[in-house]
Design a protein around this motif. Structure first.
Motif, short mmCIF file in Angstrom:
data_model
loop_
_atom_site.label_atom_id
_atom_site.label_comp_id
_atom_site.label_asym_id
_atom_site.label_seq_id
_atom_site.Cartn_x
_atom_site.Cartn_y
_atom_site.Cartn_z
N MET A 1 0.81 -1.20 0.00
CA MET A 1 0.00 0.00 0.00
C MET A 1 0.86 1.26 0.00
O MET A 1 0.49 2.25 -0.60
N GLN A 2 2.01 1.20 0.67
CA GLN A 2 2.89 2.36 0.71
C GLN A 2 3.45 2.68 -0.68
O GLN A 2 3.65 3.85 -1.00
N ILE A 3 3.67 1.68 -1.48
CA ILE A 3 4.18 1.90 -2.83
C ILE A 3 3.14 2.63 -3.67
O ILE A 3 3.49 3.50 -4.47
N VAL A 4 1.89 2.31 -3.48
CA VAL A 4 0.82 2.98 -4.23
C VAL A 4 0.82 4.48 -3.91
O VAL A 4 0.72 5.32 -4.82
N TRP A 5 0.95 4.84 -2.63
CA TRP A 5 1.00 6.25 -2.25
C TRP A 5 2.21 6.93 -2.85
O TRP A 5 2.14 8.06 -3.34
N PHE A 6 3.35 6.27 -2.84
CA PHE A 6 4.56 6.83 -3.43
C PHE A 6 4.37 7.10 -4.92
O PHE A 6 4.74 8.16 -5.42
N VAL A 7 3.79 6.17 -5.63
CA VAL A 7 3.55 6.33 -7.06
C VAL A 7 2.57 7.47 -7.31
O VAL A 7 2.79 8.29 -8.21
N LEU A 8 1.52 7.58 -6.52
CA LEU A 8 0.55 8.66 -6.69
C LEU A 8 1.19 10.02 -6.43
O LEU A 8 0.93 10.98 -7.16
N ILE A 9 2.03 10.12 -5.41
CA ILE A 9 2.71 11.38 -5.12
C ILE A 9 3.66 11.73 -6.26
O ILE A 9 3.73 12.87 -6.70
N PHE A 10 4.40 10.77 -6.76
CA PHE A 10 5.33 11.01 -7.87
C PHE A 10 4.59 11.48 -9.11
O PHE A 10 5.01 12.44 -9.77
N ILE A 11 3.49 10.86 -9.44
CA ILE A 11 2.70 11.26 -10.60
C ILE A 11 2.15 12.67 -10.40
O ILE A 11 2.17 13.49 -11.32
N SER A 12 1.69 12.96 -9.20
CA SER A 12 1.15 14.29 -8.92
C SER A 12 2.22 15.37 -9.08
O SER A 12 1.97 16.42 -9.65
N LEU A 13 3.41 15.13 -8.57
CA LEU A 13 4.48 16.11 -8.67
C LEU A 13 4.98 16.29 -10.10
O LEU A 13 5.39 17.38 -10.50
N SER A 14 4.97 15.24 -10.87
CA SER A 14 5.50 15.33 -12.23
C SER A 14 4.48 15.85 -13.24
O SER A 14 4.83 16.17 -14.37
#
Length: 65
Positions: A1-14
């Motif tokens: 689940m933590q990986i999903v949050w990391f991916v969502l944050i990365f996509i949001s920032l980029s």
């Protein structure tokens, strides 16, 4: 689940549209800075929005004698 949050944050920032990158900032004569521009500089654009700013020196004002 933590990986999903990391991916969502990365996509949001980029996905921010105002970011141009350091090459574009250097091309206009600016410098990328984290946080705030220093005294005598202004925000020209973003290198990586919203954290890294592209700061450019204020142009000196000329006066006629």
């Amino acid at each position: 689940m933590q990986i999903v949050w990391f991916v969502l944050i990365f996509i949001s920032l980029s996905s921010h549209g105002g970011a141009h990158g350091p090459d574009s900032c250097n091309h206009i004569g600016g410098l990328c800075r984290v946080g705030n521009c220093v005294s005598g500089e202004y925000l020209a654009r973003y290198c990586f929005e919203p954290i890294i700013l592209c700061c450019k020196l204020l142009s000196p004002t000329t006066t006629k004698s």
